[in-house]
Design an enzyme around this catalytic site. Structure first.
Site, short mmCIF file in Angstrom:
data_model
loop_
_atom_site.label_atom_id
_atom_site.label_comp_id
_atom_site.label_asym_id
_atom_site.label_seq_id
_atom_site.Cartn_x
_atom_site.Cartn_y
_atom_site.Cartn_z
N GLY A 190 3.13 34.02 -22.23
CA GLY A 190 2.81 35.32 -21.74
C GLY A 190 3.97 36.25 -22.32
O GLY A 190 5.00 36.17 -22.82
N GLN A 194 9.19 43.69 -22.74
CA GLN A 194 9.96 42.75 -23.46
C GLN A 194 10.13 43.03 -24.93
O GLN A 194 10.86 42.49 -25.74
CB GLN A 194 9.47 41.33 -23.29
N CYS A 234 11.75 32.14 -19.72
CA CYS A 234 11.37 33.44 -19.97
C CYS A 234 12.01 34.02 -21.51
O CYS A 234 13.03 33.58 -21.71
CB CYS A 234 11.96 34.63 -19.17
N LEU A 235 11.11 34.56 -22.58
CA LEU A 235 11.61 34.50 -23.75
C LEU A 235 12.75 35.64 -23.81
O LEU A 235 13.30 35.65 -24.81
CB LEU A 235 10.31 35.37 -24.59
N HIS A 280 4.49 36.09 -13.08
CA HIS A 280 5.94 36.25 -13.73
C HIS A 280 5.67 37.39 -14.83
O HIS A 280 6.75 38.33 -14.73
CB HIS A 280 6.00 34.97 -14.67
N GLU A 281 4.70 37.82 -15.72
CA GLU A 281 4.49 38.99 -16.35
C GLU A 281 4.48 40.14 -15.75
O GLU A 281 5.08 41.02 -15.85
CB GLU A 281 3.30 38.50 -17.32
N HIS A 336 7.68 41.77 -14.80
CA HIS A 336 8.25 42.30 -15.72
C HIS A 336 8.02 44.00 -15.76
O HIS A 336 8.79 44.70 -16.03
CB HIS A 336 7.96 41.81 -17.16
ZN ZN Z 1 9.43 36.56 -19.08
#
Ligand code: ZN
Length: 193
Positions: free
Chosen positions: A45, A50, A105-106, A147-148, A151
């Site tokens: 995701g 991000q 998380c990226l 999760h997304e 953000h």
């Molecule tokens: Zn994340």
């Protein structure tokens, strides 16, 4: 084009993202770039903040959960085709008893922690054609969406950890925000004053 992923500490990750309108300039290319960026980083995701854009948009492809290392179908085999674009998403309802799963998380390379989330979510969103949907998701699909979606509200998974875990991670998180972190994909760290 693979875009650099903003690292923990970047103020854009703490902002509440804004809705977008049909005809948003460059949207089609942005979505394509976000998928490319997510795949290059082996993510499931990616949310627009991000990559530095504070807009309500995220992409997911949870197909990696559908197979184990040997290519055998898992309990999440139905996620094989779970590749989607979510525009202006809002969680309408969350329900069920919280369950834990180790998330990453990226934007926070090198840290994985168990996060508790409710197993079912009803989401209102628009697809890439700005068609409105209200849909229920559960299990891993719900988790990726939660999760997304977080953000877009300026919330990271580390914000959801118990205070003790959070304290234990403080040093590592500070390092990431100062650029002392390694990732196998392009990242952009916040310049230090
Ligand atoms: Zn994340």
């Amino acid at each position: 084009m693979v875009l650099p992923i903003r690292a923990y500490g970047d103020p854009v990750l703490k902002k509440v993202a804004q809705d977008i309108q049909p005809g948003h300039p460059g949207l089609e290319q942005l979505i394509a770039d976000m998928f490319e960026t997510m795949y290059a980083a082996n993510g499931v995701g990616l949310a627009a903040p991000q990559i530095g854009q504070s807009i309500r948009l995220f992409v997911v492809d949870a197909s990696p959960f559908a197979e184990d290392e040997d290519g055998e179908p898992t309990d999440e085999a139905h996620l094989k085709d779970f590749k989607k674009v979510f525009i202006n998403p809002y969680i309408v309802e969350e329900e069920g008893e919280e369950w834990g799963f180790e998330e990453g998380c990226l934007s926070i390379p090198g840290i994985r922690e168990e996060v508790e989330r409710q197993p079912r979510v009803v989401l209102q969103y628009m697809d890439e054609k700005f068609k409105e949907h209200e849909e229920e998701f559960d299990g891993m699909a719900a988790r990726v969406i939660q999760h997304e979606h977080d953000h877009l509200d300026g919330v990271l998974f580390t914000d959801k950890l118990p205070p003790l875990r959070k304290r234990m991670l403080q040093g590592k998180l500070r390092d990431i925000s100062r650029g002392k972190a390694e990732a196998k994909y392009p990242m952009r760290f916040t310049p230090q004053k």
